[in-house]
Write a protein that holds these residues in place. Sequence first.
Motif, PDB file in Angstrom:
ATOM      1  N   HIS A   1       7.851 -26.868 114.731  1.00 42.61           N
ATOM      2  CA  HIS A   1       7.637 -28.021 113.843  1.00 42.61           C
ATOM      3  C   HIS A   1       8.639 -29.124 114.172  1.00 42.61           C
ATOM      4  CE1 HIS A   1       6.671 -24.288 111.399  1.00 42.61           C
ATOM      5  NE2 HIS A   1       5.500 -24.867 111.576  1.00 42.61           N
ATOM      6  N   ALA A   2       8.110 -30.281 114.589  1.00 42.48           N
ATOM      7  CA  ALA A   2       9.017 -31.399 114.895  1.00 42.48           C
ATOM      8  C   ALA A   2       9.751 -31.858 113.642  1.00 42.48           C
ATOM      9  CB  ALA A   2       8.227 -32.552 115.501  1.00 42.48           C
ATOM     10  N   HIS A   3       9.122 -31.709 112.498  1.00 39.68           N
ATOM     11  CA  HIS A   3       9.737 -32.188 111.245  1.00 39.68           C
ATOM     12  C   HIS A   3       9.766 -31.069 110.202  1.00 39.68           C
ATOM     13  CE1 HIS A   3       9.869 -36.054 113.082  1.00 39.68           C
ATOM     14  NE2 HIS A   3       8.572 -36.043 113.273  1.00 39.68           N
ATOM     15  N   GLY A   4      10.220 -29.916 110.601  1.00 41.34           N
ATOM     16  CA  GLY A   4      10.300 -28.770 109.709  1.00 41.34           C
ATOM     17  C   GLY A   4      11.714 -28.536 109.211  1.00 41.34           C
ATOM     18  N   CYS A   5      12.024 -27.277 109.001  1.00 41.43           N
ATOM     19  CA  CYS A   5      13.307 -26.896 108.403  1.00 41.43           C
ATOM     20  C   CYS A   5      14.482 -27.145 109.351  1.00 41.43           C
ATOM     21  CB  CYS A   5      13.262 -25.420 108.023  1.00 41.43           C
ATOM     22  SG  CYS A   5      11.934 -25.016 106.887  1.00 41.43           S
ATOM     23  N   THR A   6      14.309 -26.775 110.617  1.00 42.51           N
ATOM     24  CA  THR A   6      15.389 -26.969 111.599  1.00 42.51           C
ATOM     25  C   THR A   6      15.711 -28.449 111.720  1.00 42.51           C
ATOM     26  OG1 THR A   6      14.523 -25.025 112.762  1.00 42.51           O
ATOM     27  CG2 THR A   6      16.101 -26.413 113.958  1.00 42.51           C
ATOM     28  N   ASP A   7      14.672 -29.259 111.792  1.00 40.22           N
ATOM     29  CA  ASP A   7      14.850 -30.716 111.865  1.00 40.22           C
ATOM     30  C   ASP A   7      15.598 -31.241 110.634  1.00 40.22           C
ATOM     31  OD1 ASP A   7      14.112 -33.437 112.962  1.00 40.22           O
ATOM     32  OD2 ASP A   7      13.069 -33.523 111.036  1.00 40.22           O
ATOM     33  N   THR A   8      15.281 -30.704 109.473  1.00 37.75           N
ATOM     34  CA  THR A   8      15.949 -31.142 108.231  1.00 37.75           C
ATOM     35  C   THR A   8      17.454 -30.864 108.318  1.00 37.75           C
ATOM     36  OG1 THR A   8      13.926 -30.653 107.017  1.00 37.75           O
ATOM     37  CG2 THR A   8      15.946 -30.879 105.714  1.00 37.75           C
ATOM     38  N   ALA A   9      17.801 -29.690 108.842  1.00 33.98           N
ATOM     39  CA  ALA A   9      19.223 -29.354 108.988  1.00 33.98           C
ATOM     40  C   ALA A   9      19.888 -30.249 110.043  1.00 33.98           C
ATOM     41  CB  ALA A   9      19.357 -27.885 109.374  1.00 33.98           C
ATOM     42  N   LEU A  10      19.174 -30.486 111.141  1.00 33.93           N
ATOM     43  CA  LEU A  10      19.754 -31.333 112.207  1.00 33.93           C
ATOM     44  C   LEU A  10      19.959 -32.765 111.704  1.00 33.93           C
ATOM     45  CD1 LEU A  10      17.738 -30.070 115.329  1.00 33.93           C
ATOM     46  CD2 LEU A  10      20.149 -29.615 114.789  1.00 33.93           C
ATOM     47  N   ARG A  11      19.038 -33.235 110.852  1.00 32.41           N
ATOM     48  CA  ARG A  11      19.185 -34.595 110.318  1.00 32.41           C
ATOM     49  C   ARG A  11      20.418 -34.720 109.423  1.00 32.41           C
ATOM     50  NH1 ARG A  11      15.017 -37.996 111.310  1.00 32.41           N
ATOM     51  NH2 ARG A  11      13.328 -36.925 112.389  1.00 32.41           N
ATOM     52  N   GLU A  12      20.735 -33.663 108.719  1.00 28.82           N
ATOM     53  CA  GLU A  12      21.954 -33.679 107.885  1.00 28.82           C
ATOM     54  C   GLU A  12      23.191 -33.816 108.787  1.00 28.82           C
ATOM     55  OE1 GLU A  12      21.463 -33.761 104.709  1.00 28.82           O
ATOM     56  OE2 GLU A  12      23.416 -33.398 103.802  1.00 28.82           O
ATOM     57  N   ILE A  13      23.163 -33.123 109.913  1.00 31.87           N
ATOM     58  CA  ILE A  13      24.285 -33.235 110.865  1.00 31.87           C
ATOM     59  C   ILE A  13      24.315 -34.641 111.460  1.00 31.87           C
ATOM     60  CG2 ILE A  13      25.234 -32.359 113.040  1.00 31.87           C
ATOM     61  CD1 ILE A  13      23.811 -29.682 112.418  1.00 31.87           C
ATOM     62  N   ALA A  14      23.144 -35.154 111.843  1.00 28.85           N
ATOM     63  CA  ALA A  14      23.085 -36.482 112.468  1.00 28.85           C
ATOM     64  C   ALA A  14      23.622 -37.555 111.524  1.00 28.85           C
ATOM     65  CB  ALA A  14      21.643 -36.792 112.880  1.00 28.85           C
ATOM     66  N   ALA A  15      23.279 -37.448 110.244  1.00 27.39           N
ATOM     67  CA  ALA A  15      23.764 -38.437 109.263  1.00 27.39           C
ATOM     68  C   ALA A  15      25.281 -38.357 109.134  1.00 27.39           C
ATOM     69  CB  ALA A  15      23.094 -38.193 107.908  1.00 27.39           C
ATOM     70  N   THR A  16      25.802 -37.144 109.165  1.00 29.14           N
ATOM     71  CA  THR A  16      27.262 -36.980 109.063  1.00 29.14           C
ATOM     72  C   THR A  16      27.944 -37.548 110.298  1.00 29.14           C
ATOM     73  OG1 THR A  16      26.828 -34.949 107.838  1.00 29.14           O
ATOM     74  CG2 THR A  16      29.085 -35.301 108.613  1.00 29.14           C
ATOM     75  N   LEU A  17      27.363 -37.280 111.459  1.00 35.63           N
ATOM     76  CA  LEU A  17      27.948 -37.815 112.700  1.00 35.63           C
ATOM     77  C   LEU A  17      27.947 -39.343 112.664  1.00 35.63           C
ATOM     78  CD1 LEU A  17      26.301 -35.422 115.325  1.00 35.63           C
ATOM     79  CD2 LEU A  17      28.747 -35.549 114.770  1.00 35.63           C
ATOM     80  N   ALA A  18      26.850 -39.920 112.189  1.00 31.49           N
ATOM     81  CA  ALA A  18      26.773 -41.389 112.130  1.00 31.49           C
ATOM     82  C   ALA A  18      27.879 -41.947 111.236  1.00 31.49           C
ATOM     83  CB  ALA A  18      25.400 -41.805 111.614  1.00 31.49           C
ATOM     84  N   ALA A  19      28.130 -41.271 110.110  1.00 35.60           N
ATOM     85  CA  ALA A  19      29.202 -41.722 109.205  1.00 35.60           C
ATOM     86  C   ALA A  19      30.566 -41.627 109.880  1.00 35.60           C
ATOM     87  CB  ALA A  19      29.180 -40.884 107.926  1.00 35.60           C
ATOM     88  N   GLU A  20      30.668 -40.749 110.879  1.00 35.80           N
ATOM     89  CA  GLU A  20      31.937 -40.570 111.616  1.00 35.80           C
ATOM     90  C   GLU A  20      31.926 -41.375 112.921  1.00 35.80           C
ATOM     91  OE1 GLU A  20      34.529 -38.708 110.497  1.00 35.80           O
ATOM     92  OE2 GLU A  20      33.472 -38.108 108.665  1.00 35.80           O
ATOM     93  N   LYS A  21      30.966 -42.287 113.051  1.00 38.18           N
ATOM     94  CA  LYS A  21      30.872 -43.193 114.206  1.00 38.18           C
ATOM     95  C   LYS A  21      30.570 -42.461 115.523  1.00 38.18           C
ATOM     96  CE  LYS A  21      33.454 -46.866 112.049  1.00 38.18           C
ATOM     97  NZ  LYS A  21      32.574 -46.653 110.918  1.00 38.18           N
TER      98      LYS A  21
ATOM     99  N   ARG B   1      26.891 -30.468 107.037  1.00 34.84           N
ATOM    100  CA  ARG B   1      27.755 -31.659 106.978  1.00 34.84           C
ATOM    101  C   ARG B   1      29.159 -31.337 107.482  1.00 34.84           C
ATOM    102  NH1 ARG B   1      25.100 -32.124 101.993  1.00 34.84           N
ATOM    103  NH2 ARG B   1      26.901 -31.320 100.860  1.00 34.84           N
ATOM    104  N   THR B   2      29.671 -30.192 107.088  1.00 34.84           N
ATOM    105  CA  THR B   2      31.017 -29.812 107.542  1.00 34.84           C
ATOM    106  C   THR B   2      31.032 -29.615 109.050  1.00 34.84           C
ATOM    107  OG1 THR B   2      31.346 -28.739 105.401  1.00 34.84           O
ATOM    108  CG2 THR B   2      32.902 -28.182 107.155  1.00 34.84           C
ATOM    109  N   LEU B   3      29.973 -29.003 109.572  1.00 35.31           N
ATOM    110  CA  LEU B   3      29.861 -28.838 111.023  1.00 35.31           C
ATOM    111  C   LEU B   3      29.881 -30.200 111.720  1.00 35.31           C
ATOM    112  CD1 LEU B   3      29.303 -26.991 113.491  1.00 35.31           C
ATOM    113  CD2 LEU B   3      26.862 -27.257 112.995  1.00 35.31           C
ATOM    114  N   GLY B   4      29.139 -31.154 111.163  1.00 35.83           N
ATOM    115  CA  GLY B   4      29.112 -32.497 111.745  1.00 35.83           C
ATOM    116  C   GLY B   4      30.483 -33.148 111.739  1.00 35.83           C
ATOM    117  N   ARG B   5      31.195 -33.026 110.618  1.00 33.74           N
ATOM    118  CA  ARG B   5      32.541 -33.631 110.539  1.00 33.74           C
ATOM    119  C   ARG B   5      33.507 -32.935 111.508  1.00 33.74           C
ATOM    120  NH1 ARG B   5      31.258 -34.357 105.108  1.00 33.74           N
ATOM    121  NH2 ARG B   5      31.968 -32.271 104.580  1.00 33.74           N
ATOM    122  N   ASN B   6      33.404 -31.609 111.591  1.00 37.10           N
ATOM    123  CA  ASN B   6      34.297 -30.875 112.499  1.00 37.10           C
ATOM    124  C   ASN B   6      34.018 -31.239 113.960  1.00 37.10           C
ATOM    125  OD1 ASN B   6      35.352 -29.715 110.253  1.00 37.10           O
ATOM    126  ND2 ASN B   6      34.472 -27.679 110.564  1.00 37.10           N
ATOM    127  N   LEU B   7      32.743 -31.413 114.281  1.00 36.69           N
ATOM    128  CA  LEU B   7      32.386 -31.815 115.648  1.00 36.69           C
ATOM    129  C   LEU B   7      32.910 -33.227 115.935  1.00 36.69           C
ATOM    130  CD1 LEU B   7      30.991 -31.611 118.355  1.00 36.69           C
ATOM    131  CD2 LEU B   7      28.811 -32.103 117.228  1.00 36.69           C
TER     132      LEU B   7
END
Length: 208
Positions: A11-31, A172-178
């Motif tokens: 699924h291009a827009h399923g559960c995995t994508d939903t989790a990845l989008r949370e990471i992407a949003a966090t990364l964007a906030a961290e520039k 989100r924490t994973l995104g900030r740590n990365l």
Amino acid sequence: MKVLLLNGSPHAHGCTDTALREIAATLAAEKIDSEIVHIENTVHSCMACGYCKKQSQPRCAYDGDSLNKLLARIDEFDALIIGSPVHYASASGAVTAFCDRLFYAAAAHLAFKPGAAIASARRAGTTATLDQLNKYFTINQMPIVSSVYWNMVHGNTPDEVLQDEEGLQIMRTLGRNLAWLLHSIEAGRQAGIERPAAEPRRNTNFIR
Ligand SMILES: Cc1cc2nc3c(=O)[nH]c(=O)nc-3n(C[C@H](O)[C@H](O)[C@H](O)COP(=O)(O)O)c2cc1C
């Protein structure tokens, strides 16, 4: 800096994508930029033909799916997150087939870049899936980024994943740590810290 987020779900827009989008949003906030790449369901498995080992640039002999397009751009990315749904307590067939070929063809281009795996499941098999996916990083000199729990979300639908408050916090924490690790690596590079020197490779097996 840019992070590659692989979605190995059918699924291009399923559960995995939903989790990845949370990471992407966090990364964007961290520039930190990121790009989600969805692996198509018809991805080919590795033929073990050795073609990629004879190329000067990352390239697979099989050109009928999206891998070669990604290989041509692999140096754009500074880190990799592999996302997979749990299928029978393992990573999906597509993500396994894709990552076998990605890592066989582009190991040198991924080495020393931070990596992390995330898994989405209805109920069980997440840690086995993460163990499987983390092995791509640990055979290839890639620092693994972690979070406050193992990197999993739970749900059968994106709406259910959005109700998994703990899972989203883990993402989100994973995104900030990365982001912190990427900024630290860049600061080190600017201070003159080089990648460690490689020894000549010694390959042995059990009969010689
Ligand atoms: C073939 C198949 C096997 C599955 N096996 C499991 C499993 O072993 N454990 C589990 O909790 N969920 C299992 N599921 C459910 C998915 O892991 C779950 O719905 C996941 O969040 C879907 O993510 P997606 O929308 O990104 O594909 C399976 C689903 C499919 C299609």
